[in-house]
Design a protein around this motif. Sequence first.
Motif, mmCIF file in Angstrom:
data_model
loop_
_atom_site.group_PDB
_atom_site.id
_atom_site.type_symbol
_atom_site.label_atom_id
_atom_site.label_comp_id
_atom_site.label_asym_id
_atom_site.label_seq_id
_atom_site.Cartn_x
_atom_site.Cartn_y
_atom_site.Cartn_z
ATOM 1 N N UNK A 1 0.476 10.369 -3.803
ATOM 2 C CA UNK A 1 1.591 10.271 -4.734
ATOM 3 C C UNK A 1 2.509 9.151 -4.249
ATOM 4 N N UNK A 2 2.936 8.321 -5.153
ATOM 5 C CA UNK A 2 3.802 7.179 -4.843
ATOM 6 C C UNK A 2 2.973 5.928 -4.656
ATOM 7 N N UNK A 3 3.545 4.911 -4.037
ATOM 8 C CA UNK A 3 2.861 3.632 -3.895
ATOM 9 C C UNK A 3 2.912 3.168 -2.451
ATOM 10 N N UNK A 4 2.696 1.867 -2.246
ATOM 11 C CA UNK A 4 2.557 1.372 -0.877
ATOM 12 C C UNK A 4 3.801 1.577 -0.032
ATOM 13 N N UNK A 5 4.961 1.716 -0.655
ATOM 14 C CA UNK A 5 6.186 1.876 0.129
ATOM 15 C C UNK A 5 6.250 3.216 0.840
ATOM 16 N N UNK A 6 5.366 4.154 0.447
ATOM 17 C CA UNK A 6 5.364 5.469 1.080
ATOM 18 C C UNK A 6 4.657 5.453 2.428
ATOM 19 N N UNK A 7 3.988 4.358 2.770
ATOM 20 C CA UNK A 7 3.217 4.291 4.011
ATOM 21 C C UNK A 7 3.845 3.281 4.967
ATOM 22 N N UNK A 8 3.808 3.622 6.219
ATOM 23 C CA UNK A 8 4.428 2.765 7.235
ATOM 24 C C UNK A 8 3.401 1.880 7.925
ATOM 25 N N UNK A 9 2.349 1.565 7.187
ATOM 26 C CA UNK A 9 1.307 0.670 7.705
ATOM 27 C C UNK A 9 0.559 0.088 6.519
ATOM 28 N N UNK A 10 -0.203 -0.952 6.774
ATOM 29 C CA UNK A 10 -1.087 -1.545 5.769
ATOM 30 C C UNK A 10 -2.476 -0.970 6.012
ATOM 31 N N UNK A 11 -2.987 -0.171 5.093
ATOM 32 C CA UNK A 11 -4.227 0.566 5.375
ATOM 33 C C UNK A 11 -5.460 -0.331 5.476
ATOM 34 N N UNK A 12 -6.500 0.246 6.058
ATOM 35 C CA UNK A 12 -7.795 -0.428 6.101
ATOM 36 C C UNK A 12 -8.257 -0.744 4.684
ATOM 37 N N UNK A 13 -8.952 -1.852 4.561
ATOM 38 C CA UNK A 13 -9.444 -2.300 3.266
ATOM 39 C C UNK A 13 -10.947 -2.531 3.373
ATOM 40 N N UNK A 14 -11.577 -2.773 2.225
ATOM 41 C CA UNK A 14 -12.979 -3.186 2.232
ATOM 42 C C UNK A 14 -13.185 -4.392 3.144
ATOM 43 N N UNK A 15 -14.375 -4.493 3.687
ATOM 44 C CA UNK A 15 -14.800 -5.702 4.374
ATOM 45 C C UNK A 15 -15.373 -6.652 3.322
ATOM 46 N N UNK A 16 -14.702 -7.754 3.108
ATOM 47 C CA UNK A 16 -15.102 -8.678 2.046
ATOM 48 C C UNK A 16 -16.511 -9.227 2.254
ATOM 49 N N UNK A 17 -16.993 -9.210 3.492
ATOM 50 C CA UNK A 17 -18.328 -9.742 3.776
ATOM 51 C C UNK A 17 -19.425 -8.989 3.030
ATOM 52 N N UNK A 18 -19.142 -7.742 2.617
ATOM 53 C CA UNK A 18 -20.141 -6.944 1.915
ATOM 54 C C UNK A 18 -20.569 -7.565 0.593
#
Length: 478
Positions: A314-331
């Motif tokens: 619930x909510x958006x990126x401001x609710x988290x105190x970190x930048x989460x893991x993302x896909x590996x673009x190499x895939x």
Amino acid sequence: MKKLNTFIMALILGLGSFSCVYDFDELNTNPNLVDRISPGTLLNPIIYGVSSFNTSRADAFTFQLMQVALPFPSAAGGVHRYDITEAAGNSTWNTYYRWLINIKEMEASAIENQDPNYEAIALTLRAWVYSLLTDSFGDVPFHEASRAEDGILRAKFDGQEEIYAALLEGLERANSLYDLQRSMIFGEDILFQNNVSKWQKFTNSLHLRLLMRISNREETGALSKMAQIIQQPEQYPVFNSSDDSAILRITGVAPNLSPWGRAIDFTTFRAMSEFFIDNLNELEDPRRSKFSIQARDLDGQTAIGFKGIPSGYISNESAFEFIPSNHNIALVQVPMISLIMTYAEVEFIKAELAQKGVISSNPEAHYQAGVEAAMNHWGIDLPLGYFDNPAASYDGTLERVMLQKYLALYFNDYQQWFEYRRTGYPVLPKQPGMLNNQQVPVRFRYPVDVQIHNRSNYQEAVARMGGDDINTKVWWEK
């Protein structure tokens, strides 16, 4: 006239347009531009067209539904919150029927050319694509589909039980048709490079997949048939190493191009889910860095390990105190792979059968072989001591097998979804932000075009199935 009838059939079934994107499609969707097509003319476009679509759908749908990766930020709704729109299955319906028309043409050409290997391959491709279609929707047009030239403009829907029976019969026939002494003469195929033995292994491995899918329906005798296939490897060869796997190597050389025109789109506004990443963390699994990148502090520079965000957040990126893991673009940067069916899946099928006592082999050995193979097809070696971790060791439960199968089916079209529906594993998180009473949807709704233009047959199918709803279970789930 045949080309016109095919187009009319496409309109009535809601199959969409026949516009072309790549050269493979240009060659394949206009077979009447040449006086006589060969089965080889159609084979590569079918393999590429279906595989590339499946890979893109794994990202757009399966990743979200099965809590692998989530849109980020996302204020409300979305597949990851089980908000499935009426149009969510349109591309699946349109694309699969489009290629099934071509598979039918390929089978006819193989028969005309008296080539049993290509006929067997066409039957295998038909079972592959139709199984994806019926597992996504339930009852669908089968016997009357793609028959506008016979005057059938509104195809009846067949029950899934009947469709599966026909697909399994086709795979049995395909296995009997292969002639290992006969070369594939109509060009080199992009999947197995004309290796007839590998095609036959794919046929029988797919046979196991479909039998496992319906195995909860005791009346089908699926378990005993799987035992027969596994116990008679000379008659029914299946994948027995990672080299056998049906994996399309996408080279990036036209027309064998990545489904992503821009690789950056794979990582834009995305985050890995906490559920998926936490499982990999607990396993200390080396696939973490293959599938994703590390999370970072809000400064955007400091890596803080692999860390996802909660499902149904619930909510958006401001609710988290970190930048989460993302896909590996190499895939999705070429050269890349598109999974159709792997040796790992066969080993997990054997592990489940051995665990149930259907076959007499060691379920732990199959489980471990499946895990190792699932790493191998991503170019990763199984770490020493991996199974010493209590989270990774075989514990005799179906839940443990299915967690590793879930990881092995990563990026493999809709297979994670189908297997979750069959077994209920892995146990996915339930969060307040999820819709649909926090239940994982079990099918797509039929496209609106089908509801309008093939209404009487649509209504008959819906009455038989018990509704056209995302929670209406298909035959093998009931």
